[in-house]
Design a protein around this motif. Sequence first.
Motif, short mmCIF file in Angstrom:
data_model
loop_
_atom_site.label_atom_id
_atom_site.label_comp_id
_atom_site.label_asym_id
_atom_site.label_seq_id
_atom_site.Cartn_x
_atom_site.Cartn_y
_atom_site.Cartn_z
N ARG A 109 1.45 9.26 -5.85
CA ARG A 109 1.73 10.64 -5.48
C ARG A 109 2.78 11.26 -6.41
NH1 ARG A 109 4.67 11.67 -0.14
NH2 ARG A 109 6.30 12.50 -1.43
N ASN A 110 3.85 10.53 -6.72
CA ASN A 110 4.88 11.05 -7.61
C ASN A 110 4.35 11.28 -9.02
OD1 ASN A 110 6.83 11.18 -5.66
ND2 ASN A 110 7.74 9.21 -6.17
N LYS A 111 3.49 10.39 -9.49
CA LYS A 111 2.90 10.56 -10.82
C LYS A 111 2.00 11.79 -10.85
CE LYS A 111 0.18 8.26 -14.32
NZ LYS A 111 -0.68 7.15 -14.66
N ARG A 112 1.24 11.99 -9.80
CA ARG A 112 0.35 13.15 -9.72
C ARG A 112 1.14 14.46 -9.70
NH1 ARG A 112 -3.17 14.00 -4.53
NH2 ARG A 112 -3.26 16.22 -4.75
N GLU A 113 2.24 14.49 -8.94
CA GLU A 113 3.08 15.69 -8.90
C GLU A 113 3.72 15.97 -10.26
OE1 GLU A 113 5.90 15.28 -5.76
OE2 GLU A 113 4.40 15.56 -4.18
N ALA A 114 4.13 14.92 -10.96
CA ALA A 114 4.75 15.09 -12.28
C ALA A 114 3.73 15.65 -13.27
CB ALA A 114 5.31 13.78 -12.78
N VAL A 130 0.84 -1.20 0.00
CA VAL A 130 0.00 0.00 0.00
C VAL A 130 0.88 1.25 0.00
CG1 VAL A 130 -1.63 1.35 1.38
CG2 VAL A 130 -2.01 -1.10 1.03
N LEU A 131 1.93 1.27 0.79
CA LEU A 131 2.83 2.43 0.82
C LEU A 131 3.53 2.64 -0.52
CD1 LEU A 131 4.40 2.10 4.37
CD2 LEU A 131 2.78 3.82 3.59
N VAL A 132 3.95 1.57 -1.16
CA VAL A 132 4.61 1.69 -2.47
C VAL A 132 3.63 2.22 -3.50
CG1 VAL A 132 5.64 0.37 -4.36
CG2 VAL A 132 6.40 -0.03 -2.02
N VAL A 133 2.42 1.69 -3.52
CA VAL A 133 1.40 2.16 -4.47
C VAL A 133 1.10 3.64 -4.22
CG1 VAL A 133 -1.02 1.93 -5.16
CG2 VAL A 133 0.41 -0.11 -4.91
N PHE A 134 0.95 4.03 -2.96
CA PHE A 134 0.67 5.42 -2.63
C PHE A 134 1.81 6.33 -3.08
CE2 PHE A 134 1.11 8.99 0.36
CZ PHE A 134 -0.08 9.64 0.10
N TRP A 135 3.05 5.90 -2.86
CA TRP A 135 4.22 6.69 -3.24
C TRP A 135 4.28 6.87 -4.77
CZ3 TRP A 135 8.84 5.21 -5.81
CH2 TRP A 135 9.85 6.17 -5.78
#
Length: 79
Positions: free
Chosen positions: A18-23, A10-15
Amino acid sequence: MKYLLVMGLVLVVFWVWRNKREAERDAAAPRAPAPPQRETAVTEMVACDVCGVHLPKSEALIGGRGIYCSDAHRRQAGG
């Protein structure tokens, strides 16, 4: 043990999400124009023939025998 694996997943998927959304947000944001480049003026430097001090050519006193930093050095050199 399986709860640790699920929590890690879950933490890996969230990370990743989040990075894709910021990009995507950074790509969609309008970029500010680059500040204009200032042209830097190059000033020729010369050395006084008496004391060797370097000064801009525009501030130097040019005598008959050379370049000087002050009127006193021009008179001292006889130029």
